[in-house]
Design a protein around this motif. Sequence first.
Motif: not given
Length: 73
Positions: A10, A39, A42-44
């Motif tokens: 994140t 992302a 969000g969470a990549s």
Amino acid sequence: MSISTDYFVTGMTCNHCVTSVTEELIAVDGVDAVTIKLAVGGASTVTVTSSTPIDETDVRAAVAEAGYDLVSV
């Protein structure tokens, strides 16, 4: 034989973030390649490819060194 493991990070918002995380992870012993699906907000997804298993503690430390947070895998 290569092992690919997905992690979620994140706080990444741009290509500079991607570069920073990639540079830290590629320096971890045993890591052969790093692929990141950014992302924003969000969470990549960070895929680490290696020839042997990589300790999650090492991955977490490298991500933290880059200034980001590894969330539960």
